[in-house]
Write a protein that holds these residues in place. Structure first.
Motif, PDB file in Angstrom:
ATOM      1  N   PHE A 112       0.829  -1.201   0.000  1.00  0.00           N
ATOM      2  CA  PHE A 112       0.000   0.000   0.000  1.00  0.00           C
ATOM      3  C   PHE A 112       0.863   1.250   0.000  1.00  0.00           C
ATOM      4  O   PHE A 112       2.066   1.202   0.303  1.00  0.00           O
ATOM      5  CB  PHE A 112      -0.929   0.010   1.224  1.00  0.00           C
ATOM      6  CG  PHE A 112      -0.186  -0.011   2.535  1.00  0.00           C
ATOM      7  CD1 PHE A 112       0.161   1.163   3.167  1.00  0.00           C
ATOM      8  CD2 PHE A 112       0.152  -1.206   3.135  1.00  0.00           C
ATOM      9  CE1 PHE A 112       0.855   1.154   4.365  1.00  0.00           C
ATOM     10  CE2 PHE A 112       0.833  -1.239   4.332  1.00  0.00           C
ATOM     11  CZ  PHE A 112       1.185  -0.054   4.952  1.00  0.00           C
ATOM     12  N   ASP A 113       0.244   2.369  -0.335  1.00  0.00           N
ATOM     13  CA  ASP A 113       0.831   3.701  -0.207  1.00  0.00           C
ATOM     14  C   ASP A 113       0.050   4.434   0.870  1.00  0.00           C
ATOM     15  O   ASP A 113      -1.180   4.300   0.952  1.00  0.00           O
ATOM     16  CB  ASP A 113       0.718   4.494  -1.513  1.00  0.00           C
ATOM     17  CG  ASP A 113       1.545   3.891  -2.632  1.00  0.00           C
ATOM     18  OD1 ASP A 113       2.487   3.149  -2.335  1.00  0.00           O
ATOM     19  OD2 ASP A 113       1.236   4.179  -3.802  1.00  0.00           O
ATOM     20  N   LEU A 114       0.753   5.201   1.682  1.00  0.00           N
ATOM     21  CA  LEU A 114       0.100   5.953   2.753  1.00  0.00           C
ATOM     22  C   LEU A 114       0.726   7.332   2.848  1.00  0.00           C
ATOM     23  O   LEU A 114       1.946   7.464   2.964  1.00  0.00           O
ATOM     24  CB  LEU A 114       0.250   5.215   4.088  1.00  0.00           C
ATOM     25  CG  LEU A 114      -0.269   5.935   5.333  1.00  0.00           C
ATOM     26  CD1 LEU A 114      -1.769   6.103   5.264  1.00  0.00           C
ATOM     27  CD2 LEU A 114       0.116   5.165   6.578  1.00  0.00           C
ATOM     28  N   GLU A 115      -0.122   8.338   2.769  1.00  0.00           N
ATOM     29  CA  GLU A 115       0.283   9.729   2.977  1.00  0.00           C
ATOM     30  C   GLU A 115      -0.585  10.264   4.109  1.00  0.00           C
ATOM     31  O   GLU A 115      -1.810  10.226   4.020  1.00  0.00           O
ATOM     32  CB  GLU A 115       0.053  10.568   1.714  1.00  0.00           C
ATOM     33  CG  GLU A 115       0.843  10.139   0.513  1.00  0.00           C
ATOM     34  CD  GLU A 115       2.298  10.542   0.578  1.00  0.00           C
ATOM     35  OE1 GLU A 115       2.599  11.567   1.232  1.00  0.00           O
ATOM     36  OE2 GLU A 115       3.121   9.824   0.015  1.00  0.00           O
ATOM     37  N   ALA A 116       0.057  10.732   5.176  1.00  0.00           N
ATOM     38  CA  ALA A 116      -0.708  11.250   6.314  1.00  0.00           C
ATOM     39  C   ALA A 116       0.076  12.346   7.012  1.00  0.00           C
ATOM     40  O   ALA A 116       1.281  12.210   7.243  1.00  0.00           O
ATOM     41  CB  ALA A 116      -1.034  10.134   7.291  1.00  0.00           C
TER      42      ALA A 116
END
Length: 180
Positions: A73-77
């Motif tokens: 997955f990709d996660l931007e937070a």
């Protein structure tokens, strides 16, 4: 009139009382601040790939052959709004929720502990999940699932607060890669 021991006991009782009331005031002000003044963080989740395999998941006590899932997955937070003057650390995790009988299943796929505001901006790309997903029935049968970022804010003083991100990524478990 009063002995030294009695004076120390009175002083210690006063200090303890003041400390308890101060901790209660900090706890109440933190709850009020979180509910009214903290912005919801910006979160973006993108499932890159889901691989369902048939075999032994290599975790826990379950040694029978069954379907298990691995994911990337990709996660931007940007979780910096969650850090206030009373935040010690954040426990952040991605949870996959999918229907089951008789209850819905919720599985943690990835987690991290964020200890400072400087580390609160997450930018993960093509990240492999820390934990595989397997169902108690042994099969996913192409069920739909939802991936969401959730967190637990742990204060220096006060109650733990559990929150869920607004971003949710929907996906479907594919059929297993190897035939039985």
């Amino acid at each position: 009139m009063f002995s030294t021991f009695q004076r120390i006991q009175q002083y210690w009782g006063f200090v303890t009382t003041v400390t308890v009331f101060l901790a209660a005031a900090i706890s109440i002000s933190s709850v009020i601040q979180e509910h009214y003044f903290v912005d919801i963080p910006r979160v973006s989740i993108n499932v890159q790939s889901i691989d369902v395999r048939y075999g032994k998941p290599h975790i826990g006590y379950n040694y029978k052959r069954q379907e298990y899932s691995l994911m990337k997955f990709d996660l931007e937070a940007d979780l910096t709004p969650l850090f206030t003057w009373n935040t010690k650390q954040l426990f952040v995790y991605l949870a996959a929720t999918y229907p089951g009988k008789p209850y819905a299943n919720k599985v943690v796929v990835w987690d991290a502990i964020i200890r400072s505001k400087e580390d609160a901006v997450l930018s993960l790309s093509d990240m492999t999940a820390d934990y595989s997903i397997y169902d108690v029935t042994g099969k996913f049968n192409g069920r739909n699932a939802t991936l969401s970022l959730e967190w637990n804010a742990q204060p220096y003083v006060g109650l733990l607060t559990w929150n869920k991100g607004s971003e949710r990524e929907r996906f479907e478990f594919p059929q297993p890669a190897t035939a039985r």
